[in-house]
Design an enzyme around this catalytic site. Structure first.
Site, PDB file in Angstrom:
ATOM      1  N   CYS A   1       2.538  -0.229   3.477  1.00 53.44           N
ATOM      2  CA  CYS A   1       4.030  -0.532   3.074  1.00 53.44           C
ATOM      3  C   CYS A   1       4.719  -0.728   1.600  1.00 53.44           C
ATOM      4  CB  CYS A   1       4.803  -1.295   3.848  1.00 53.44           C
ATOM      5  SG  CYS A   1       4.284  -1.090   5.607  1.00 53.44           S
TER       6      CYS A   1
ATOM      7  N   ARG B   1      -7.097   4.055  -6.491  1.00 56.89           N
ATOM      8  CA  ARG B   1      -7.198   4.253  -7.673  1.00 56.89           C
ATOM      9  C   ARG B   1      -6.355   4.817  -7.921  1.00 56.89           C
ATOM     10  NH1 ARG B   1      -9.992   8.094  -9.532  1.00 56.89           N
ATOM     11  NH2 ARG B   1     -10.899   7.003 -11.185  1.00 56.89           N
TER      12      ARG B   1
END
Ligand SMILES: *Cc1c(COP(=O)(O)O)cnc(C)c1O
Length: 435
Positions: free
Chosen positions: A364, A333
């Protein structure tokens, strides 16, 4: 100060300054189940279900509360919603399969979505789903022929788009003209859809549905849209539309941060039921059965995510990054909607704020930040971080990005903890791969 308002009802700080939820110490939960882990407070979850049912039914007894599964569902939770007398909204064959796995009464299930596949519609019809909420002309025809082939008449609602802006994030705004969802009233498509559904041989049009978006911190959009859609419905009385069911969707807001004060459930209930009654009285229409569809507002406040602090990196004069063992794979979110959260240090809650830090995930991606520029005590590796109000749209949107296993979910109540979803294993992730 501990931000009690964004935590589950049972959250407490014990005498050692540690976070306790549902009578369970979060430090013990983290040791037993590992981190990251999602804790769900059963008391908060059930009490939110009961508030929705009672606040709406005392104003309009013919109300069904249908929990929007996409906020998060699994079999254990589906049982709880059934015990609380709720119906279910599903938006895929997968969510329908969860409902079926616990013998959820399918007559109380509503199938939503802008592009349900032929397979999904066939499964739904075959298993006797209560309602299909039709979202397009394509679906009207498809569903009619599927129902015809199955030799049944399917109850349907039509999803209309009333063109009311609920003033929330553009990605979660759904009831305006430029939306992929529903038949627009403005363009005349909604009128065509009502006529086609009334004429369809194997569809029984029971009413209309709209969903404006989420989270909606204002009451006015509900009042405006409710009145507008009921007036629209009244135009088709002569053509045979008997509005037995009416659904203003979900979207009810919760507090993510201490400064947010969403309307009480009672205020949403009062606005919707009063507007519905006044409009129906004025139009000389019988008040329909009401279906409301809260997702976020039921499960959101019950959930707390726990993470362990690992690497800490300070860039002098720029920023201090505190990395935790979860991130965008379990809570997308912040990256997707710029969502903001409160953060507390679960093992030393009462310690004064000492520095401004950014809580980073382990994925990453530079955008994998759970909370930016939050004031916390000075953190050390091994500290336990708690992020509240994470019950909705975090585990349900979780992914295996970077092949991190998705976290477990633990239901807590009265000092007892129960694992309702275990942590994924590497084997689970490779289960579907074919060599
Ligand atoms: C997502 C959705 C809901 C639930 O929204 P919340 O914000 O979780 O309450 C209800 N109805 C429909 C049709 C939806 O798509």
């Amino acid at each position: 100060m501990f931000p009690q308002s964004v935590f589950p009802d049972t959250a407490q700080v014990n005498t050692e300054g540690q976070l306790v939820i549902g009578g369970c110490n979060t430090l013990d939960l983290a040791s037993e189940f590992g981190t990251p882990v999602y804790i769900l407070d059963e008391q908060t979850l059930r009490s939110r279900c009961r508030s929705f049912v009672s606040e709406f039914q005392k104003r309009h007894p013919a109300t069904q509360v249908a929990y929007a599964s996409k906020a998060y569902i699994n079999p254990a939770l589906a049982r709880i919603f059934q015990e609380e007398g709720l119906g279910l909204d599903v938006v895929s064959g997968g969510e329908l399969a969860i409902a079926r796995s616990v013998d959820f009464p399918l007559e109380n299930v509503y199938f939503h979505g802008n592009n349900k596949t032929p397979e999904e519609l066939s499964e739904a019809v075959e298993h006797g789903i209560g309602y299909v909420v039709v979202d397009s002309f394509h679906e009207l025809n498809l569903l009619n022929s599927i129902a015809d082939a199955a030799g049944i008449t399917q109850d349907v609602l039509i999803r209309v788009s009333p063109g009311v802006d609920p003033h929330t994030h553009v990605y979660t705004t759904t009831g305006i003209l430029d939306s992929k969802f529903g038949f627009s009233i403005q363009t005349g498509h909604a009128a065509d859809a009502v006529r086609q559904a009334l004429a369809a041989s194997n569809l029984n049009l029971r009413g209309l549905h709209f969903h404006l978006g989420s989270p909606i911190f204002e009451l006015e959009p509900y009042a405006l849209a409710t009145e507008f859609v009921l007036r629209f419905a009244a135009q088709f009385r002569e053509e045979g539309l008997n509005l037995q069911d009416f659904s203003p969707g979900g979207g009810f807001a919760i507090s993510y941060t201490r400064d947010q004060e969403p309307p009480e459930i009672a205020a949403y209930a009062e606005t919707i039921t009063a507007t519905m009654k006044a409009t129906c009285d004025e139009l000389g229409m019988t008040t329909p059965r009401l279906i409301i569809e809260p997702g976020r507002s039921i499960i959101g406040p019950a959930g707390v995510a726990l993470y362990r602090v690992g690497a800490i990196k300070e860039i002098p004069g720029v920023r201090k990054y505190v990395s935790v063992d979860g991130g965008m794979g379990d809570n997308i979110r912040p990256a997707l909607y710029q969502a903001t959260y409160e953060v507390v240090v679960a093992n030393r809650i009462n310690e004064p704020e000492a520095e401004k830090v950014t809580i980073a995930g382990k994925y990453c991606e530079s955008g994998d930040l759970l909370a930016s520029d939050v004031m916390l005590p000075e953190l050390a590796s091994g500290d336990l971080i708690a992020i509240p109000a994470t019950g909705a749209y975090c585990p349900s949107m979780a992914s295996n990005y970077n092949l991190n296993p998705r976290p477990p979910m633990v239901l807590v109540n009265n000092g007892q903890s129960r694992l309702i979803r275990r942590r994924e294993s590497y084997q689970d992730m490779m289960h579907v791969d074919v060599v």
